[in-house]
Design an enzyme around this catalytic site. Structure first.
Site, PDB file in Angstrom:
ATOM      1  N   ASP A 115       0.859  -1.173   0.000  1.00  0.00           N
ATOM      2  CA  ASP A 115       0.000   0.000   0.000  1.00  0.00           C
ATOM      3  C   ASP A 115       0.902   1.233   0.000  1.00  0.00           C
ATOM      4  O   ASP A 115       1.997   1.220   0.564  1.00  0.00           O
ATOM      5  CB  ASP A 115      -0.856   0.041   1.263  1.00  0.00           C
ATOM      6  CG  ASP A 115      -1.991  -0.967   1.255  1.00  0.00           C
ATOM      7  OD1 ASP A 115      -1.988  -1.874   0.403  1.00  0.00           O
ATOM      8  OD2 ASP A 115      -2.885  -0.859   2.124  1.00  0.00           O
ATOM      9  N   SER A 160       7.322   4.972   5.773  1.00  0.00           N
ATOM     10  CA  SER A 160       8.554   4.608   5.097  1.00  0.00           C
ATOM     11  C   SER A 160       8.308   4.461   3.606  1.00  0.00           C
ATOM     12  O   SER A 160       7.277   4.891   3.093  1.00  0.00           O
ATOM     13  CB  SER A 160       9.150   3.333   5.691  1.00  0.00           C
ATOM     14  OG  SER A 160      10.531   3.285   5.420  1.00  0.00           O
TER      15      SER A 160
END
Length: 290
Positions: A102, A242
């Site tokens: 995602d 991240s």
């Protein structure tokens, strides 16, 4: 056609302070040190950190019914929660090039000299990988950047079947990967990161880079070497937003997702939200001489 992009988010005041003031820069040098993130990671692995879960769910509007039900022993156990498989169907067509996670996708064309530009900064594949020989493989290819935010599903999967010979860890600092930081520093070549060359069945050698970020406790890769299968879990990030970067060889993949507008979205400073396993491109059939 439905607009599937999100515009560049507003820069929080805290990031303006850290990345655009002299005093903030002093604080930033401390916050981006690996030992600070390691210390935070130890706390988030502890039972004491469970107290933050309910507030985090409320603050970020997380629908917990989307995830496999379990009793979390720590905040990191919650952060790396596993989504229900039926909510992330993985495209099984071998010619479909899919998102490994995602995230918010930006796409860049790598020049014949191995360069690409992100938020006004020029990068080279060699500076990202610190491997000149491997970098040349991607001259003229594609660089796909998947930015995960703190509310995203933080596990990532293999985009295709294939083999891997091991990973390489590169030491660095841990800047945030929010757009404000990307416009102030060469984050992807400053941050800690780990990469592996995936010898895929359908798309040639794809190098996947996992980039650490501020307060990310660990990059956890579960498959280090040997055979892997399409859709198999590769690893996960512990706390913090991240990034996953995919480097694709020239003339291997045509990007078709986002209504065919992913490159245009990137050029105008927008990102295209994608889900793990979603088709974002297709294999380019290579003509071989008889």
């Amino acid at each position: 056609m439905e607009d599937t992009t999100i515009e560049r988010p507003q820069t929080p005041k805290s990031l303006k302070f850290l990345y655009y003031t002299k005093l903030g820069g002093v604080v930033l040098r401390l916050l981006t040190r690996r030992w600070v993130s390691r210390l935070a990671g130890r706390y988030l692995d502890s039972r004491l950190s469970k107290a933050h879960i309910k507030k985090y769910i409320k603050r970020h509007g997380i629908d917990t019914s989307d995830y496999v039900e379990e009793k979390y022993k720590s905040f990191n156990a919650f952060f790396t929660r596993n989504i229900k498989p039926e909510l992330r169907p993985f495209d099984t067509d071998p010619t479909a090039f899919v998102a490994p996670c995602d995230g918010k996708l930006s796409a860049y064309e790598i020049t014949a000299d191995g360069e690409f530009e992100i938020k006004g900064f020029s990068y080279t594949v060699e500076s990202l990988l610190k491997n000149a020989e491997l970098a040349k493989k991607y001259d003229g290819g594609l660089c796909l950047v998947f930015r995960l935010t703190v509310s995203d599903y933080h596990r990532y999967r293999f985009i295709d079947g294939g083999t891997v010979d091991g990973g390489v860890f590169i030491k660095g600092r841990l800047h945030t990967v929010q757009p404000a930081a990307l416009g102030a520093r060469r984050v992807f070549t400053e941050n800690c990161r780990e990469y592996a060359v995936l010898h895929t069945d359908n798309f040639g050698d794809v190098t996947q880079v996992e980039v650490g970020a501020m307060m990310v406790g660990r990059i956890v890769n579960m498959v280090k070497s040997g055979r892997f299968e399409r859709g198999e879990q590769k690893g996960m990030f512990e706390f913090g937003g991240s990034t996953v970067v995919l480097l694709v060889e020239k003339d291997r993949v045509k990007i078709t997702g986002g209504g065919g507008c992913i490159f245009e979205n990137t050029r105008r400073g927008a990102e295209t939200p994608v889900k793990c396993g979603e088709k974002i491109g297709e294999k380019i059939e290579r003509v071989t001489a008889e």
